[in-house]
Design an enzyme around this catalytic site. Structure first.
Site, PDB file in Angstrom:
ATOM      1  CB  VAL D  13      44.516  44.215 -18.249  1.00 47.09           C
ATOM      2  CG1 VAL D  13      43.804  42.878 -18.174  1.00 47.09           C
ATOM      3  CG2 VAL D  13      43.817  45.241 -17.389  1.00 47.09           C
ATOM      4  CG  ASP D  14      48.590  46.296 -21.579  1.00 46.69           C
ATOM      5  OD1 ASP D  14      47.465  46.509 -22.097  1.00 46.69           O
ATOM      6  OD2 ASP D  14      49.470  45.616 -22.126  1.00 46.69           O
ATOM      7  CB  ALA D  15      47.177  51.606 -21.085  1.00 46.89           C
ATOM      8  CB  ALA D  16      46.536  47.712 -25.072  1.00 44.86           C
ATOM      9  CD  GLN D  17      40.876  47.571 -20.339  1.00 45.55           C
ATOM     10  OE1 GLN D  17      41.730  47.316 -19.498  1.00 45.55           O
ATOM     11  NE2 GLN D  17      39.593  47.623 -20.049  1.00 45.55           N
TER      12      GLN D  17
END
Lengths: 139, 139, 139, 139
Positions: D13-17
């Protein structure tokens, strides 16, 4: 002892054509995810619902043999030590085809509440799972 | 001492919203690539033209503080020891914003010929670069 | 037009020794992060403080030439279209050394509130930035 | 139609979840690796022994719903078109839990010799496998 298989994926090698050294820790983490799969809801439930994470605080790694695309890593997970709020795992990664030891990894994690960000006492069900895989180090 | 900056990228955090622990080794590797940039052609030339790689054989990592998206890691690279065919680096990763120590990494690499796959004596220009950054460990 | 450089990193090639095809989108994203760096606090501020994300809803990619370790990608970012809540970018990735076109990527993103998870009207400062890089497609 | 499962991993996942958008192509590639598993030695044998690669030349992606940590992607692989030296796949990614369509990906690959670097006529066994999964697009 808990065992997990992890085929090397196409994009996981580096420009030297062997699995990038940092990925060995990723493979160990995948094995830990599988290890915690024995709990209700598995590792995703720990993270998403119980807000229980296991950040690593210490690791020692010995790389012994390369893994290449086409290899499968067989990862043996053992629990070497259980504290009140932490645990130490001893992983061994083998190259499944020829059973060569590819790496040994000693990894200490702390149980943390992901929102409060502080360490917590290991919950009972997690402790029971850890204890079931506790092994005295070989002499 | 050699210093390198590495902004945390958007896709580098995990489901706990901190930089995935294995990536700390990747950050150290990026710093080493930059370190070897002082040589003619840099690290790509070492790998692509000289067939000279530096597989890691041992590492010890202490994770001390999390890195998040928006942080930049400042990585200090020091050479702790130089052997005939190996070298040990001592990296410190700092969170640049508040100068908090995020991790300490001790990493031993062996100089190898990527096709012959055996270890080689450290070439003269590489040794000179390593020696220029050799630091006695602090007491 | 906005331009951004991205050296190929050691671990970004695949078992065919070229940059893994999915990473071209990652390179475009890195270029977009740099593009939004013109805003106060940059892309991290958008994500962490304003809860403003830009999930992609559509992309078309033409891969034209491989990138290898040692290459640097030069990414040209152009804004092709601006809607009320969406925007379309036209990226071109060049291999910097010989200026060969490595890929063309058309990417449509929607502006979203990361917690409410719905689309939002493009905020004024973001729109101004997009408009500054709006280019009519070449005939 | 060929089907493959891919649990979202902790670090994807990324920093936007949500799963980083570029990883959808990685998931499709994993599904293709599994698809070619029907051949003797599978995809690793194609790459390592036959020097037969399938670089992508074109893709169109529609992202329709996010994937999160804890989700499993179910990827349906269909062959939409077979040329002399190229083939076009139509992938659908579903979120397995609620069967929501997460993405549609149309991907054209060219069969190439990895050392000679030129395109090659699709070998007979590969063509037979592709033909076995050829489906007329739904009206």
């Amino acid at each position: 002892m808990f065992e997990s298989l992890r085929p090397v994926r196409f994009a996981e090698v580096d420009a030297a054509q062997i699995v990038f050294f940092a990925r060995y820790l990723e493979y160990c983490h995948d094995a830990l995810e599988a290890f915690f799969g024995a709990l209700e809801g598995g590792y995703p439930h720990m993270i998403n619902v119980r807000d229980l994470g296991i950040p690593s605080v210490h690791a020692e790694i010995d790389w012994r043999a390369p893994l290449r695309y086409g290899d499968t890593a067989r990862i043996e997970v053992r629990v070497a030590q259980i504290g009140t709020r932490s645990a130490t795992f001893a992983h061994r990664l083998y190259r499944q085809g020829d059973n060569v030891l590819a790496a040994e990894v000693k990894q200490t994690v702390v149980f943390c509440h992901l929102r409060a960000l502080g360490s917590v006492v290991i919950p009972g069900d997690v402790r029971a799972l850890l204890e079931a895989h506790l092994e005295a180090p070989k002499g």
